[in-house]
Design a protein around this motif. Structure first.
Motif, mmCIF file in Angstrom:
data_model
loop_
_atom_site.group_PDB
_atom_site.id
_atom_site.type_symbol
_atom_site.label_atom_id
_atom_site.label_comp_id
_atom_site.label_asym_id
_atom_site.label_seq_id
_atom_site.Cartn_x
_atom_site.Cartn_y
_atom_site.Cartn_z
ATOM 1 N N MET A 158 34.974 33.029 46.922
ATOM 2 C CA MET A 158 36.175 33.774 47.312
ATOM 3 C C MET A 158 36.640 34.688 46.189
ATOM 4 S SD MET A 158 38.434 31.202 49.740
ATOM 5 C CE MET A 158 38.352 29.748 48.712
ATOM 6 N N CYS A 159 36.426 34.245 44.946
ATOM 7 C CA CYS A 159 36.790 35.115 43.821
ATOM 8 C C CYS A 159 35.904 36.357 43.768
ATOM 9 C CB CYS A 159 36.678 34.337 42.511
ATOM 10 S SG CYS A 159 37.980 33.100 42.283
ATOM 11 N N LEU B 56 41.282 36.624 43.902
ATOM 12 C CA LEU B 56 42.219 36.499 42.785
ATOM 13 C C LEU B 56 43.014 37.773 42.565
ATOM 14 C CD1 LEU B 56 40.302 34.481 40.033
ATOM 15 C CD2 LEU B 56 42.349 33.809 41.284
ATOM 16 N N GLU B 57 42.327 38.896 42.605
ATOM 17 C CA GLU B 57 43.020 40.168 42.366
ATOM 18 C C GLU B 57 44.065 40.433 43.445
ATOM 19 O OE1 GLU B 57 39.716 39.550 40.252
ATOM 20 O OE2 GLU B 57 39.489 40.017 42.382
ATOM 21 N N MET B 58 43.701 40.150 44.691
ATOM 22 C CA MET B 58 44.654 40.372 45.793
ATOM 23 C C MET B 58 45.841 39.417 45.693
ATOM 24 S SD MET B 58 42.400 41.329 49.182
ATOM 25 C CE MET B 58 40.936 40.362 48.913
ATOM 26 N N LEU B 59 45.575 38.180 45.305
ATOM 27 C CA LEU B 59 46.670 37.214 45.172
ATOM 28 C C LEU B 59 47.591 37.575 44.002
ATOM 29 C CD1 LEU B 59 44.786 33.883 45.912
ATOM 30 C CD2 LEU B 59 46.678 34.846 47.232
ATOM 31 N N GLY C 99 44.706 42.495 37.318
ATOM 32 C CA GLY C 99 44.065 43.229 38.387
ATOM 33 C C GLY C 99 42.577 43.430 38.198
ATOM 34 N N GLN C 100 42.046 43.044 37.022
ATOM 35 C CA GLN C 100 40.619 43.204 36.759
ATOM 36 C C GLN C 100 39.843 42.078 37.418
ATOM 37 O OE1 GLN C 100 39.681 42.956 32.595
ATOM 38 N NE2 GLN C 100 37.467 42.815 32.929
ATOM 39 N N ARG C 101 38.762 42.410 38.116
ATOM 40 C CA ARG C 101 37.953 41.376 38.743
ATOM 41 C C ARG C 101 37.108 40.670 37.701
ATOM 42 N NH1 ARG C 101 33.527 39.699 41.664
ATOM 43 N NH2 ARG C 101 32.104 41.430 41.253
ATOM 44 N N ILE C 102 37.091 39.362 37.761
ATOM 45 C CA ILE C 102 36.327 38.564 36.808
ATOM 46 C C ILE C 102 34.930 38.356 37.375
ATOM 47 C CG2 ILE C 102 36.207 36.343 35.616
ATOM 48 C CD1 ILE C 102 39.269 36.206 35.918
#
Length: 606
Positions: A477-478, A483-486, A541-544
Motif C-alpha cells: 500500500m505504501c 503514506l503520502e496521501m494520508l 510528501g516524498q514517497r519512500i
C-alpha cells in the motif's frame, strides 16, 4: 303636425327588435361576442369558445392571443345561470393549457372560481371549476391563494359528489395542497379524513383509490394529524384496507401509504402498536411483485424502530424476505436486500436469522453482476452479518472478498461506502487480507483516499488500517502512495479524522523503515528485523522507495543506505575479502550492515 310626428317616432324607437340569429364563423368574431350585453348571445358565444378550445392546445393558445381570457373571467360570475355555466366550462378547458395557466396566475380569478364550488351550482360547473383549480394548484402561489380563500372546505364537500370527475379533480387539488403542513392540518379540521377513507372502501370508485391514498399518505405523515386520525379509528380502517383483497396496484399504493407514514419516528411507534409488522409479513406472501416490492420498502423504514426489528423476526418475516432475493425482478431483489440491511443493522439475532435462512449465500452471489443498488444493499447486509465470527467465516468461504474488489472501482458513492465498510469487517482475518492482496484489491482501496466524500474516505481509511496489520500488505500500500496521501489528508482541516490518523499509524507500525524515515525515531516496542533499511530523513510528501526500488537506481556515493540483513552477513564479508570488492555492493547497490555496524555509522554521520 310636426310635434305629433315626433311623438310617433319616439314611440316606435321604444319597441324591441325581433330576435336576430347571430352566427360567428371565426374565433375572432366569437371572442368579440363575449362583450355583448345580450345573455342569449353570451350563452352561445361561451359554448362556441368551449367547443373550439376542446379540440386542442393550439386552439386554446389562439383564443388566449385573441383576448378571450379577460371576458371569460368576468362571465363566470354572471347572474345568468346558463351564461355562468358555459363560461366556467370554457375557462376550465382552456386552463389545461400551460400558456393559459400562466396567464391565469396573473389574474385575481381564484376567489371567483372557488365561489363556483358552492353546492348551489350544478355538477357541470363543479366539474370545470375544479378542473381549472387542479391546473392552477400545481403552482405554489396559487396553492396559497386557494388555501387563503377558504378553498379546502368546499373541495372536501365535493369528495362526496356523485360525479366521478368532480371527485377526481377535487382529490387532485387537495393532494397538491397537502404538500404543505398547514393544509394537512386544515384537511383534518375540516373533516376531510372520513370522506377520504370512505372513498377507499367504496369499490365503485376503485379508479380513485390511488389518488385518495396519496392524499391520505400526505395527511398521515404529520404525526399530530395521525394521532387525531387514530383516535377516530381511521388508522385501523386503513390497515384493514391494506389487507382487503384488491387489485395489486391499489394494494401496493396502500403499502406505500404506510411507508410514507412510517418516515416519522413517532408514527413508527404508533404503527408498531397497531401491529403493522403482522400486516406487512402477510403481504410478503402476496403473489405480486409490486406489492412485494412496496412491502419490502415498508419493512426497511419500519426497521428504524428497534422493536419492529424483533417483531419481523418473531413473525417469520426474515425468511420470507430472504426468499424474495431469488426473484427474477431486479427491483424486488434490490428492495429485499435493502430490507435485510436495515433488519440486520445492530441486531445480532436478526443476523443469525438471515444466516440460518441461507441469506448470506444469496447475498454473496448478488455481489457478481447485480445492479448498483442491489450490490450496495447486499454489501451492506454482509457487512452487518460479518461482525459475527461464525457468519464471517462462512461468508469468506464463499469468495466474498474477491467479489468485492471490482466494486472498489465504482463511482457510485453508496456502493463505495458499503463495499469499503464490508471489507473493513471481513479483513479481520489474516487469510482474508491475503486474499484481498492477491486479488489486486489494495490498489483501488488506496485510490479511494483521493475521495472527498466523507463516509467513503472514512471507510477506506478503516479498511486500510485493518489490512495494514500484515507487513507485506502495508509495504504494498505504501508503494501505491498511501503514506503520502494520508499525510496530505491529515494536514487538511476538513478531511482529517480519527480514521485517517489510525490508518497512518497502522501503516507506519507495519513498515518500520518508513516510520523511521518519516519520524526519525522508533518506539521501544518496534522490533527491527531483516529487511529494515535507513535512507535518511524523508521530506514531507516524498514517497519512500522500497529497498528493491532503490537497488535499481544508480549508486549515490553521497547518500549511504543502511540495511539490516543478518542472514547474509558472513557471506557478504567473505566475498568482500576474496574479491577486493568496491565500497559499493553491486549486487544490491546498498550497504548491508549489522545493527552494531549501523549504530557505529550513525555516530559517524552525527
Amino acid at each position: 303636425m310636426g310635434k305629433k310626428a315626433k311623438k310617433e317616432t319616439e314611440s316606435r324607437c321604444k319597441e324591441p327588435f325581433e330576435p336576430l340569429p347571430v352566427e360567428g364563423k371565426t374565433p375572432e368574431t366569437v371572442v368579440l361576442l363575449l362583450s355583448s350585453q345580450e345573455e342569449d348571445i353570451l350563452v352561445k358565444a361561451c359554448e362556441a369558445i368551449y367547443t373550439f378550445a376542446e379540440k386542442g392546445d393550439d386552439n386554446k393558445f389562439y383564443l388566449l392571443g385573441l383576448g378571450a381570457l379577460e371576458p371569460l373571467c368576468k362571465l363566470i360570475s354572471n347572474n345568468n345561470r346558463l351564461v355562468r355555466r358555459n363560461a366556467v366550462m370554457a375557462l376550465g378547458i382552456m386552463a389545461t393549457n400551460g400558456e393559459v395557466k400562466s396567464a391565469l396566475k396573473k389574474k385575481d380569478v381564484i376567489p371567483s372560481i372557488i365561489d363556483k364550488l358552492s353546492l348551489e351550482e350544478d355538477t357541470v360547473v363543479h366539474e370545470f371549476a375544479t378542473l381549472c383549480l387542479a391546473s392552477l394548484s400545481v403552482d405554489f402561489v396559487c396553492k396559497v391563494q386557494i388555501f387563503d380563500n377558504k378553498g379546502l372546505p368546499p373541495l372536501i364537500q365535493l369528495l362526496s359528489s356523485p360525479d366521478p370527475d368532480v371527485k377526481n379533480n377535487s382529490l387532485e387539488i387537495i393532494f397538491n395542497l397537502v404538500q404543505d403542513q398547514k393544509s394537512r392540518r386544515a384537511v383534518h379540521e375540516s373533516g376531510g379524513i372520513p370522506p377520504l377513507l370512505e372513498l377507499l372502501n367504496n369499490t365503485d370508485f376503485s379508479d380513485l383509490h390511488a389518488g385518495t391514498l396519496q392524499v391520505v399518505a400526505n395527511c398521515l405523515s404529520d404525526s399530530e394529524s395521525l394521532q387525531l386520525i387514530h383516535k377516530d379509528g381511521g388508522l385501523k380502517r386503513l390497515m384493514e384496507f391494506v389487507l382487503t383483497p384488491n387489485t395489486p396496484a391499489i394494494q401496493s399504493n396502500a403499502v406505500k401509504c404506510i411507508t410514507r407514514v412510517a418516515h416519522s419516528s413517532e408514527n413508527r411507534k404508533l404503527l408498531h402498536e397497531q401491529n403493522v409488522e403482522k400486516v406487512l409479513v402477510e403481504l410478503l406472501s402476496v403473489a405480486d411483485i409490486s406489492v412485494q416490492t412496496a412491502t419490502c420498502q415498508a419493512v426497511s423504514v419500519m426497521s428504524f424502530h428497534l422493536a419492529s426489528k424483533d417483531s419481523f423476526r418473531d413473525l417469520g418475516g426474515i425468511p420470507a424476505v430472504v426468499q424474495l432475493l431469488n426473484n427474477e425482478s431486479l427491483v424486488l431483489k434490490e428492495a429485499a436486500a435493502q430490507a435485510l440491511s436495515y433488519l440486520t443493522q445492530s441486531n445480532q439475532l436478526n443476523m443469525f436469522a438471515v444466516y440460518e435462512a441461507g441469506g448470506h449465500e444469496v447475498l454473496v452471489q448478488q455481489l457478481n453482476g447485480s445492479g448498483l443498488r442491489t450490490l450496495a444493499n447486499s454489501a451492506a447486509t454482509l457487512g452487518n452479518m460479518a461482525a459475527q465470527e461464525v457468519i464471517r467465516c462462512s461468508i469468506l468461504s464463499l469468495g466474498a472478498v474477491k467479489a468485492l474488489v471490482e466494486p472498489l472501482n465504482s463511482t457510485d458513492t453508496q456502493l463505495l461506502v458499503n463495499t469499503t465498510r464490508c471489507l473493513a469487517v471481513l479483513t479481520c482475518d489474516t487469510e482474508a487480507r491475503a486474499e484481498l492482496q492477491s486479488a489486486g484489491g489494495l490498489h483501488p482501496l488506496v485510490n479511494l483516499l483521493r475521495s472527498y466524500h466523507k463516509e467513503v474516505l472514512h471507510n477506506a481509511c478503516w479498511a486500510i488500517s485493518v489490512c495494514a496489520s500484515d507487513g507485506p500488505a502495508a509495504v504494498e500500500m505504501c508503494t501505491f502512495g498511501a503514506l503520502e496521501m494520508l499525510q496530505e489528508i491529515n494536514q487538511s482541516v476538513n478531511r482529517r479524522s480519527r480514521f485517517s490518523e489510525l490508518a497512518m499509524i497502522s501503516l507506519l507500525n507495519s513498515n518500520l523503515s518508513a516510520k523511521y524515515s518519516l519520524t526519525s525515531h522508533l518506539a521501544s516496542t518496534d522490533l527491527i528485523c531483516d529487511g529494515f533499511y535507513d535512507t535518511g530523513k524523508a521530506r514531507a510528501g516524498q514517497r519512500i522507495l522500497t529497498l528493491e526500488e532503490m537497488s535499481k537506481q544508480p549508486v549515490n556515493e553521497h547518500r549511504p543506505i543502511i540495511a539490516v540483513n543478518t542472514a547474509a552477513e558472513e557471506t557478504v564479508e567473505t566475498e568482500e575479502r576474496q574479491s577486493n570488492a568496491s565500497e559499493t555492493d553491486t549486487s544490491s547497490k546498498a550497504e548491508r550492515r549489522t545493527p552494531r555496524k549501523k549504530k557505529e555509522e550513525d555516530k559517524q554521520k552525527d
